[in-house]
Design an enzyme around this catalytic site. Structure first.
Site, PDB file in Angstrom:
ATOM      1  N   CYS A  95       0.814  -1.221   0.000  1.00 51.33           N
ATOM      2  CA  CYS A  95       0.000   0.000   0.000  1.00 51.33           C
ATOM      3  C   CYS A  95       0.849   1.274   0.000  1.00 51.33           C
ATOM      4  O   CYS A  95       1.460   1.578  -1.014  1.00 51.33           O
ATOM      5  CB  CYS A  95      -0.996  -0.044   1.148  1.00 51.33           C
ATOM      6  N   HIS A 193      -3.717  -5.662   2.469  1.00 52.89           N
ATOM      7  CA  HIS A 193      -3.494  -5.858   3.899  1.00 52.89           C
ATOM      8  C   HIS A 193      -4.233  -7.146   4.282  1.00 52.89           C
ATOM      9  O   HIS A 193      -4.876  -7.776   3.456  1.00 52.89           O
ATOM     10  CB  HIS A 193      -4.106  -4.702   4.690  1.00 52.89           C
TER      11      HIS A 193
HETATM   12  N1  GLN Z   1      -1.946   6.992   1.892  1.00 54.13           N
HETATM   13  C1  GLN Z   1      -2.056   6.055   0.787  1.00 54.13           C
HETATM   14  C2  GLN Z   1      -3.368   6.147   0.040  1.00 54.13           C
HETATM   15  O1  GLN Z   1      -4.382   6.520   0.594  1.00 54.13           O
HETATM   16  C3  GLN Z   1      -1.804   4.659   1.295  1.00 54.13           C
HETATM   17  C4  GLN Z   1      -2.877   4.159   2.225  1.00 54.13           C
HETATM   18  C5  GLN Z   1      -2.506   2.894   2.934  1.00 54.13           C
HETATM   19  O2  GLN Z   1      -1.330   2.559   3.028  1.00 54.13           O
HETATM   20  N2  GLN Z   1      -3.492   2.203   3.497  1.00 54.13           N
HETATM   21  O3  GLN Z   1      -3.403   5.808  -1.143  1.00 54.13           O
END
Ligand code: GLN
Length: 239
Positions: A95, A193
């Site tokens: 992510c 995740h």
């Molecule tokens: N901040 C990033 C986004 O919103 C990654 C989010 C995350 O790692 N859950 O795309």
């Protein structure tokens, strides 16, 4: 005291990037190595510390926009991760960690922020948050079962010719182009995740096999399979 031959697992910036149980990826990797008699040594690298170059498998997780921007700046300045992957280390980037590996990603106001350029990808802030369960079919060349996991991100990721899509989405958004994640060499990037390696132990074994070589001994994965089937049945039944 771990021996010199121990498999070195490096967990990058737990103080900035570890959402939705991403640290579980470290535990799954350790456990799957140890159950096969492979000794492991895990190094937790906080964001004030240098990233060692001599690790075998590097893991980095997801996070909010601000810690993501801070992590990208520190990793760029540090250079250790870049040198490690150039030496052939394996990397699983999740992510925010996935987006950081690209040339650029969108900050909290959508402003372009420099990434590390380790993966040939570029991300921007998309029009809507992608949140929920994700199911995807992995590139046949990798020979892995269906991916399952949870995503929550604003980012939309475009893949360049230097990487291949990791999987084709059946449910969920992933990169935003019908594919989820990417891979090249010994590097995997993903929006998943769950944590990703608990939901998809075959992905953990792919990372292990890249570093350990040869055929990994099979493990009793009954409990992982129960979790996978419960998630896949529930998500696919929801239509
Ligand atoms: N901040 C990033 C986004 O919103 C990654 C989010 C995350 O790692 N859950 O795309």
């Amino acid at each position: 005291m771990p021996s010199d031959s121990a498999l070195r697992i490096v967990w990058i910036y737990p103080d900035l990037l570890s959402t939705y149980g991403d640290q579980g990826n470290v535990l799954v990797l350790e456990q799957r190595a140890q159950r096969r008699g492979i000794e492991t040594e895990t190094i937790h690298v906080r964001s004030a510390d240098p990233v060692p170059e001599t690790g075998d498998i590097y893991l980095i997780g997801g996070g909010e926009d601000r810690p993501q921007i801070l992590a990208a700046a520190r990793l760029r300045r540090d250079g250790g991760l870049h040198r490690a992957v150039n030496r052939g280390a394996a990397l699983l980037a999740v992510c925010a960690g996935y987006q950081i590996m690209g040339s650029t990603f969108g900050g909290e106001e959508g402003q372009p922020v420099d990434g590390l350029g380790i993966l040939d990808i570029a991300s921007v802030r998309g029009p809507a948050r992608a949140v929920g369960e994700l199911v995807a079919e992995v590139d046949a060349a990798l020979g892995l079962p269906t991916l399952t996991g949870f995503e929550n991100h604003m980012g939309v990721t475009r893949l360049g010719p230097g990487v291949k899509p990791l999987s084709r989405t059946v449910k969920g958004t992933g990169n935003g182009d019908g594919f989820e994640g990417c891979y090249t060499g010994h590097i995997v990037g993903t929006y998943l995740h769950g944590p990703a390696l608990a939901r998809n132990p075959a992905l953990a074994d792919l990372l292990l096999a890249w570093r350990v070589g040869g055929q990994l001994a099979p493990l009793d994965d009954t409990r992982y399979e129960l979790l996978r089937q419960e998630r896949l049945n529930t998500v696919l039944a929801a239509g």
